[in-house]
Scaffold this motif. Structure first.
Motif, PDB file in Angstrom:
ATOM      1  N   PRO A 124       0.677  -1.236  -0.096  1.00 28.48           N
ATOM      2  CA  PRO A 124       0.057   0.120   0.005  1.00 28.48           C
ATOM      3  C   PRO A 124       0.749   1.257  -0.089  1.00 28.48           C
ATOM      4  O   PRO A 124       0.244   2.284  -0.184  1.00 28.48           O
ATOM      5  N   GLN A 125       2.028   1.095   0.026  1.00 27.11           N
ATOM      6  CA  GLN A 125       3.058   2.142   0.398  1.00 27.11           C
ATOM      7  C   GLN A 125       3.596   2.534  -0.909  1.00 27.11           C
ATOM      8  O   GLN A 125       4.377   3.729  -1.067  1.00 27.11           O
ATOM      9  N   VAL A 126       3.702   1.838  -1.893  1.00 27.89           N
ATOM     10  CA  VAL A 126       4.512   2.087  -3.193  1.00 27.89           C
ATOM     11  C   VAL A 126       3.614   1.778  -4.522  1.00 27.89           C
ATOM     12  O   VAL A 126       2.369   0.951  -4.161  1.00 27.89           O
ATOM     13  N   SER A 127       4.296   2.042  -5.516  1.00 30.55           N
ATOM     14  CA  SER A 127       3.341   1.709  -6.665  1.00 30.55           C
ATOM     15  C   SER A 127       3.851   0.499  -7.263  1.00 30.55           C
ATOM     16  O   SER A 127       2.982  -0.330  -8.216  1.00 30.55           O
ATOM     17  N   ASP A 128       5.054  -0.171  -7.089  1.00 26.31           N
ATOM     18  CA  ASP A 128       5.472  -1.423  -7.620  1.00 26.31           C
ATOM     19  C   ASP A 128       6.240  -2.215  -6.560  1.00 26.31           C
ATOM     20  O   ASP A 128       7.032  -1.519  -5.641  1.00 26.31           O
ATOM     21  N   ILE A 129       6.474  -3.343  -6.584  1.00 30.80           N
ATOM     22  CA  ILE A 129       7.351  -4.108  -5.874  1.00 30.80           C
ATOM     23  C   ILE A 129       8.361  -5.062  -6.823  1.00 30.80           C
ATOM     24  O   ILE A 129       7.828  -5.633  -7.779  1.00 30.80           O
ATOM     25  N   ILE A 130       9.318  -4.861  -6.390  1.00 26.13           N
ATOM     26  CA  ILE A 130      10.506  -6.031  -7.028  1.00 26.13           C
ATOM     27  C   ILE A 130      11.044  -6.661  -5.881  1.00 26.13           C
ATOM     28  O   ILE A 130      11.359  -6.166  -4.963  1.00 26.13           O
ATOM     29  N   ILE A 131      11.315  -8.101  -6.057  1.00 23.18           N
ATOM     30  CA  ILE A 131      11.695  -9.063  -5.257  1.00 23.18           C
ATOM     31  C   ILE A 131      13.190  -9.128  -5.823  1.00 23.18           C
ATOM     32  O   ILE A 131      13.161  -9.929  -7.085  1.00 23.18           O
ATOM     33  N   ASN A 132      14.465  -9.142  -5.232  1.00 18.57           N
ATOM     34  CA  ASN A 132      15.643  -9.487  -5.772  1.00 18.57           C
ATOM     35  C   ASN A 132      15.551 -10.763  -5.005  1.00 18.57           C
ATOM     36  O   ASN A 132      15.885 -11.131  -3.743  1.00 18.57           O
ATOM     37  N   ALA A 133      15.842 -11.809  -5.611  1.00 12.70           N
ATOM     38  CA  ALA A 133      16.182 -13.388  -5.325  1.00 12.70           C
ATOM     39  C   ALA A 133      17.086 -13.937  -6.216  1.00 12.70           C
ATOM     40  O   ALA A 133      16.967 -13.782  -7.512  1.00 12.70           O
ATOM     41  N   ASN A 134      17.900 -14.807  -5.683  1.00 10.18           N
ATOM     42  CA  ASN A 134      19.027 -15.574  -6.453  1.00 10.18           C
ATOM     43  C   ASN A 134      18.434 -17.161  -6.513  1.00 10.18           C
ATOM     44  O   ASN A 134      19.446 -17.840  -7.066  1.00 10.18           O
ATOM     45  N   ARG A 135      17.689 -17.359  -5.617  1.00 11.04           N
ATOM     46  CA  ARG A 135      17.495 -18.870  -5.225  1.00 11.04           C
ATOM     47  C   ARG A 135      15.763 -18.986  -5.153  1.00 11.04           C
ATOM     48  O   ARG A 135      15.152 -17.977  -4.967  1.00 11.04           O
ATOM     49  N   ASN A 136      15.366 -20.279  -5.387  1.00  5.70           N
ATOM     50  CA  ASN A 136      13.724 -20.452  -5.213  1.00  5.70           C
ATOM     51  C   ASN A 136      13.085 -19.469  -5.867  1.00  5.70           C
ATOM     52  O   ASN A 136      12.102 -18.935  -5.467  1.00  5.70           O
ATOM     53  N   ILE A 137      13.450 -18.787  -6.976  1.00  7.96           N
ATOM     54  CA  ILE A 137      12.816 -17.830  -7.760  1.00  7.96           C
ATOM     55  C   ILE A 137      11.442 -18.183  -8.280  1.00  7.96           C
ATOM     56  O   ILE A 137      10.305 -17.304  -8.317  1.00  7.96           O
ATOM     57  N   GLU A 138      11.067 -19.426  -8.793  1.00  9.77           N
ATOM     58  CA  GLU A 138       9.800 -20.028  -9.052  1.00  9.77           C
ATOM     59  C   GLU A 138       8.864 -19.656  -7.870  1.00  9.77           C
ATOM     60  O   GLU A 138       7.666 -19.322  -7.807  1.00  9.77           O
ATOM     61  N   GLN A 139       9.343 -20.090  -6.646  1.00 12.40           N
ATOM     62  CA  GLN A 139       8.500 -19.718  -5.287  1.00 12.40           C
ATOM     63  C   GLN A 139       8.193 -18.277  -5.073  1.00 12.40           C
ATOM     64  O   GLN A 139       7.161 -17.660  -4.898  1.00 12.40           O
ATOM     65  N   TYR A 140       9.068 -17.520  -5.235  1.00 11.41           N
ATOM     66  CA  TYR A 140       9.046 -15.944  -5.153  1.00 11.41           C
ATOM     67  C   TYR A 140       7.999 -15.397  -6.400  1.00 11.41           C
ATOM     68  O   TYR A 140       7.227 -14.531  -6.214  1.00 11.41           O
ATOM     69  N   GLU A 141       8.157 -16.008  -7.579  1.00 13.51           N
ATOM     70  CA  GLU A 141       7.171 -15.533  -8.763  1.00 13.51           C
ATOM     71  C   GLU A 141       5.871 -15.773  -8.251  1.00 13.51           C
ATOM     72  O   GLU A 141       4.891 -15.143  -8.907  1.00 13.51           O
ATOM     73  N   GLN A 142       5.417 -16.788  -7.414  1.00 11.26           N
ATOM     74  CA  GLN A 142       4.002 -16.821  -7.069  1.00 11.26           C
ATOM     75  C   GLN A 142       3.338 -15.804  -6.342  1.00 11.26           C
ATOM     76  O   GLN A 142       2.138 -15.720  -6.141  1.00 11.26           O
ATOM     77  N   PHE A 143       4.504 -14.675  -5.964  1.00 12.42           N
ATOM     78  CA  PHE A 143       3.508 -13.587  -5.286  1.00 12.42           C
ATOM     79  C   PHE A 143       3.113 -12.679  -6.164  1.00 12.42           C
ATOM     80  O   PHE A 143       2.621 -11.461  -5.679  1.00 12.42           O
ATOM     81  N   ASN A 144       3.381 -12.833  -7.430  1.00 11.84           N
ATOM     82  CA  ASN A 144       2.846 -12.037  -8.679  1.00 11.84           C
ATOM     83  C   ASN A 144       3.505 -10.507  -8.553  1.00 11.84           C
ATOM     84  O   ASN A 144       2.982  -9.568  -9.105  1.00 11.84           O
ATOM     85  N   TYR A 145       4.763 -10.717  -8.142  1.00  6.74           N
ATOM     86  CA  TYR A 145       5.746  -9.401  -8.524  1.00  6.74           C
ATOM     87  C   TYR A 145       6.900  -9.728  -9.317  1.00  6.74           C
ATOM     88  O   TYR A 145       7.324 -11.027  -9.455  1.00  6.74           O
ATOM     89  N   ARG A 146       7.422  -8.849  -9.974  1.00  9.39           N
ATOM     90  CA  ARG A 146       8.839  -9.083 -10.685  1.00  9.39           C
ATOM     91  C   ARG A 146      10.024  -9.625  -9.660  1.00  9.39           C
ATOM     92  O   ARG A 146      10.000  -9.215  -8.710  1.00  9.39           O
ATOM     93  N   VAL A 147      10.340 -10.632 -10.171  1.00  9.58           N
ATOM     94  CA  VAL A 147      11.684 -11.303  -9.171  1.00  9.58           C
ATOM     95  C   VAL A 147      12.940 -11.060 -10.243  1.00  9.58           C
ATOM     96  O   VAL A 147      13.074 -11.479 -11.343  1.00  9.58           O
TER      97      VAL A 147
END
Length: 159
Positions: A71-94
């Motif tokens: 609610p505080q930002v326009s977009d979220i980016i997740i920086n991840a180097n492992r388990n990328i498919e699990q992080y992608e399930q949150f529907n934000y760019r990884v």
């Protein structure tokens, strides 16, 4: 907040209300801020468990961060180097680090800056489940009142 090269859950507060609250500071509002969740480390102190995916009260840590930050930002980016498919399930760019050497949080920030489309970013760790729902307001207050870029959270004792 960090100027880019491109020049808890807010209960009862709508996205429009959040925008109005932050927009009073130099016209910087949530539409011009990307939240970056840093989840790219090796987690050697955590026996190599991916910290963002560790469960707390039947919910993974990154879920708490997303609920508070979204609610505080326009977009979220997740920086991840492992388990990328699990992080992608949150529907934000990884976005992974651009190097594969696990060079630390600055590599994650660098990757996020290259992927970011807003003028400002705020970076948060993936293992801080009780992120303040007033984080952006506080950073904007300090950034404009003191003309600080970048601006960091400080509790009076540690960064």
């Amino acid at each position: 907040y960090t100027k880019t090269q491109r020049s808890g859950l807010r209960v009862g507060v709508t996205r429009d209300e959040t925008y109005k609250m932050t927009n009073k500071f130099n016209n910087i509002g949530i539409d011009n801020v990307t939240g970056v969740i840093l989840s790219g480390g090796r987690a050697t102190r955590m026996k190599n468990l991916d910290k963002g995916l560790i469960s707390l009260n039947n919910k993974v840590l990154i879920s708490y961060i997303i609920e508070s930050l979204a609610p505080q930002v326009s977009d979220i980016i997740i920086n991840a180097n492992r388990n990328i498919e699990q992080y992608e399930q949150f529907n934000y760019r990884v976005v992974p680090d651009q190097n594969t050497q696990f060079m630390g949080p600055l590599s994650g920030i660098h990757a996020a800056l290259k992927a970011c489309t807003t003028d400002y970013i705020v970076t948060v760790p993936c293992d801080a489940p009780f992120l303040s729902h007033k984080l952006i307001d506080r950073l904007l207050d300090n950034m404009t009142d003191n003309s600080l870029i970048p601006c960091v959270a400080h509790d009076g004792h540690r960064l």
